[in-house]
Design an enzyme around this catalytic site. Sequence first.
Site, mmCIF file in Angstrom:
data_model
loop_
_atom_site.group_PDB
_atom_site.id
_atom_site.type_symbol
_atom_site.label_atom_id
_atom_site.label_comp_id
_atom_site.label_asym_id
_atom_site.label_seq_id
_atom_site.Cartn_x
_atom_site.Cartn_y
_atom_site.Cartn_z
ATOM 1 N N HIS A 34 0.832 -1.211 0.000
ATOM 2 C CA HIS A 34 0.000 0.000 0.000
ATOM 3 C C HIS A 34 0.870 1.267 0.000
ATOM 4 C CE1 HIS A 34 -3.447 2.566 1.219
ATOM 5 N NE2 HIS A 34 -2.526 3.212 1.900
ATOM 6 N N GLU A 35 1.871 1.283 0.881
ATOM 7 C CA GLU A 35 2.715 2.482 0.988
ATOM 8 C C GLU A 35 3.557 2.685 -0.269
ATOM 9 O OE1 GLU A 35 2.191 4.610 3.138
ATOM 10 O OE2 GLU A 35 0.875 3.381 4.348
ATOM 11 N N HIS A 66 1.566 4.248 -3.069
ATOM 12 C CA HIS A 66 1.445 5.716 -3.019
ATOM 13 C C HIS A 66 2.638 6.361 -3.737
ATOM 14 C CE1 HIS A 66 -2.046 6.510 -0.566
ATOM 15 N NE2 HIS A 66 -1.599 5.858 0.495
ATOM 16 N N GLU A 104 -6.184 6.744 -1.647
ATOM 17 C CA GLU A 104 -6.164 5.584 -0.748
ATOM 18 C C GLU A 104 -6.669 4.328 -1.458
ATOM 19 O OE1 GLU A 104 -4.907 4.951 2.192
ATOM 20 O OE2 GLU A 104 -4.080 6.947 2.037
HETATM 21 ZN ZN LIG Z 1 -2.425 5.271 2.270
#
Ligand SMILES: [Zn+2]
Length: 269
Positions: free
Chosen positions: A134-135, A138, A195
């Site tokens: 997830h990170e 980004h 997100e």
């Molecule tokens: Zn996030």
Amino acid sequence: MKKVVMILLVFMGVIACKTNPFTGQKVLNFYPNSQIFPTAFAQYDQFLEENKVITGTEDARMITKTGQRIAAAAERWLTANGYPGYLQDYKWEYNLVNDETVNAWCMPGGKIVFYTGILPICQGETGVAVVMGHEVAHALADHGAQRMSAGTLQQLGAVAGNVAIQDEQKRNIFNQAYGIGSQVGVMLPFSRSHETEADRIGLQIMAIAGYNPDEAAELWKRMKANSGGAAPPEFLSTHPSNDTRIANLSQWAPLAKEEAAKFGVTSFE
Ligand SMILES: [Zn+2]
């Protein structure tokens, strides 16, 4: 004067769009890596100096190993999808800091921090891979740079046509975009769409790395149970809500496995 600003903004919008390789969509981003990465790297080093970095432990090794696998999977996906060299300026680094905050983040250029406080929720390497994916997503999708671009346009609007963004202004915009002010490394929450995008991309990358994407929904159930309604800093935005996020991740996990199969990955840990 207003008209001049409008024309300028439209012009910048036209020249400033970059394609997000993961979605194929054009996004507003006029900050090349060469302008953002040096600032990010310096901020990251400063954060490490000011916080207690854990090295040599099993947990620290797990963070590094998971990060390397996620980065390698991202590279494979990008190369296979027509973006070789996309990561050439990245300088991956994975650090675990001793801090009970439930958080993790990735700065532009692949500079990752995990806080010890998130490890009990991760419950092992696969959970770490969910957060790591997830990170990293980004960063790969330039979400921070997009926020900087939007911030710059706001400032440009404010100063009515002052095109030349000075170094100091650029630094301020970077700090704003990353929520870096009095406290280095406190990342502002991303928007709801960012997100959701990071969840989806992260799921794909973790599956290609050989981690079971079914674990993502499980991790967010634990995150929800742990937060008692309040999400940890990087995930501060209440949107997508935990429930939406869990539903999305459950729905996308089989698709992530299909994507992984294209890379010959059919068993997951
Ligand atoms: Zn996030």
